[in-house]
Scaffold this active site. Structure first.
Site, short mmCIF file in Angstrom:
data_model
loop_
_atom_site.label_atom_id
_atom_site.label_comp_id
_atom_site.label_asym_id
_atom_site.label_seq_id
_atom_site.Cartn_x
_atom_site.Cartn_y
_atom_site.Cartn_z
N ARG A 36 0.82 -1.21 0.00
CA ARG A 36 0.00 0.00 0.00
C ARG A 36 0.86 1.27 0.00
NH1 ARG A 36 -4.46 -1.80 4.49
NH2 ARG A 36 -5.45 -3.46 3.29
N ARG A 40 -3.61 6.38 -0.22
CA ARG A 40 -4.12 7.54 0.49
C ARG A 40 -3.09 8.27 1.35
NH1 ARG A 40 -9.14 4.67 3.23
NH2 ARG A 40 -7.69 2.91 3.07
N ARG A 49 -6.86 10.98 -8.10
CA ARG A 49 -8.01 10.09 -8.01
C ARG A 49 -9.30 10.83 -7.69
NH1 ARG A 49 -9.23 5.62 -4.61
NH2 ARG A 49 -11.24 6.43 -5.26
N ASP A 85 -6.37 -4.02 -6.89
CA ASP A 85 -7.14 -4.45 -5.73
C ASP A 85 -7.41 -5.94 -5.88
OD1 ASP A 85 -8.91 -3.35 -3.31
OD2 ASP A 85 -10.04 -4.93 -4.34
N TYR A 160 -14.88 -12.93 0.12
CA TYR A 160 -15.65 -11.77 -0.34
C TYR A 160 -16.91 -12.19 -1.08
CZ TYR A 160 -12.17 -8.14 0.76
OH TYR A 160 -11.34 -7.26 1.41
#
Length: 359
Positions: A36, A40, A49, A85, A160
């Site tokens: 990561r 962010r 983004r 992702d 998921y």
């Protein structure tokens, strides 16, 4: 998909620290990249983004490349990790999924019956948007900077799908494993080609290494992992072995599973921050022989300041050196024990890389 064992697009890298370490050679400096590292924590990421959904950005070649390269330019890390992702291959196959801010990947419809599984789309084509993005990335990377490809492991994808989204306890997933094992194995069988073909898209486009990432495997017992997950992760790693690139295997909270996970066949084993590297190496070597270690700084230490951070970096490097000296590991790639936390100050990440390279 290309049938070449080594794609023509594969670069020849000279003295790339990450690849040297992954092959058990002595690198020119301790290689470091962070899970990561693109995201962010970077103001430039938030800017590019703005107004674009997470999954949409993964299918926009120029944006995908820009986001992937941002931390390489800023932090001087030794590798780029493809911005993606875990659910990207599902979306590429035609599964209805969206990443909901503050929650994570949410399915249009959960997959809970044999009929649902039989109707689950399989990725059977090149993901051209990702291939184009990789081409742009490779044009900017130097011959000492590796590009790591990425795919989610089948257990995390299955969870998921069964849960319909993120889960704190994975109760529906575990219930299927134990109450309907044939249904569970059918789901895992269905997912393997999707993961393999997503990796082959990246390999054919020219990635230098790859990581199979299992976010949720740490919720399983070793027994359940070995019986219900390991065979499928093993098949995925076996399918890409012929391409002769380093394979990294990592899971979150998997200290008790390290031995079992090492049996899947990767050259590099990622370790989260909960287990000292030398102890992790003992667990791995006892089952599969010595491997290259990756890890394992606690992401929260990036908030602690220079002195504590330096102390922890040196401790981890010492544990890795001890594991290598004891014959329980063949090399070390520095990383976090999981991903960069979203509110990490970008300058602190840059400082961490500098400390890792210098110490």
């Amino acid at each position: 998909m290309s049938s070449q064992l080594i794609p023509a697009t594969r670069r020849v890298l000279n003295n790339a620290p990450l690849l040297d370490a992954a092959h058990g050679k002595t690198p020119t400096r301790t290689p470091v990249w962070f899970m990561r590292q693109a995201g962010r924590s970077l103001p430039e990421y938030l800017k590019v983004r703005e107004g674009i959904s997470m999954l949409d950005s993964c299918f926009m070649p120029e944006l995908l490349a820009e986001i992937t390269m941002q931390p390489v330019r800023r932090h001087d890390v030794d590798a780029a990790i493809l911005f993606s992702d875990i659910v990207v291959p599902l979306r590429a196959a035609g599964v209805g999924v969206e990443i909901v801010p503050g929650r994570g990947p949410v399915m249009d419809q959960p997959v809970r019956t044999r009929a649902d599984i039989d109707n689950l789309p399989i990725l059977d084509h090149e993901v051209t948007e990702v291939s184009k993005g990789i081409s742009i990335i490779l044009d900017e990377l130097t011959d000492t900077q590796a590009l790591i490809g990425f795919a989610g492991a089948p257990f995390t994808l299955a969870s998921y799908l069964v849960e319909g989204g993120p889960s704190k306890n994975h109760e529906r997933t575990k219930a299927m494993i134990h109450a309907e094992p044939e249904t569970w194995h059918a789901l895992m069988e269905r997912l393997v080609p999707t993961v393999v073909n997503f990796l082959k898209t990246q390999i054919d486009a020219g990635i230098d290494a790859m990581q199979l990432f299992d976010s949720w495997a740490g919720f399983l017992t070793e027994r359940d992992y070995t019986e219900h997950v390991l065979p499928y992760s093993t098949r995925i790693l076996e399918e890409v072995e012929q391409y002769q690139l380093p394979r990294i295997h990592f899971g979150v909270g998997t200290g008790e599973l390290l031995g079992a996970m090492s049996r899947a066949g990767s050259e590099v084993m990622g370790v989260d921050w909960r287990v000292p590297l030398d102890k992790a190496a003992e667990r791995i070597a006892a089952v599969s022989g010595p491997k290259v270690l990756q890890g394992n700084l606690d992401p929260a230490l990036l908030f602690a300041g220079t002195e504590p951070l330096t102390r922890e970096v040196n401790r981890i490097k010492g544990e890795a050196a001890a594991a290598i000296a004891a014959g329980n590991a063949t090399g070390h790639i520095f990383n976090l024990g999981h991903g960069v936390l979203p509110n990490t100050v970008a300058e602190d990440i840059t400082e961490a890389v500098s400390i890792i390279h210098a110490s």
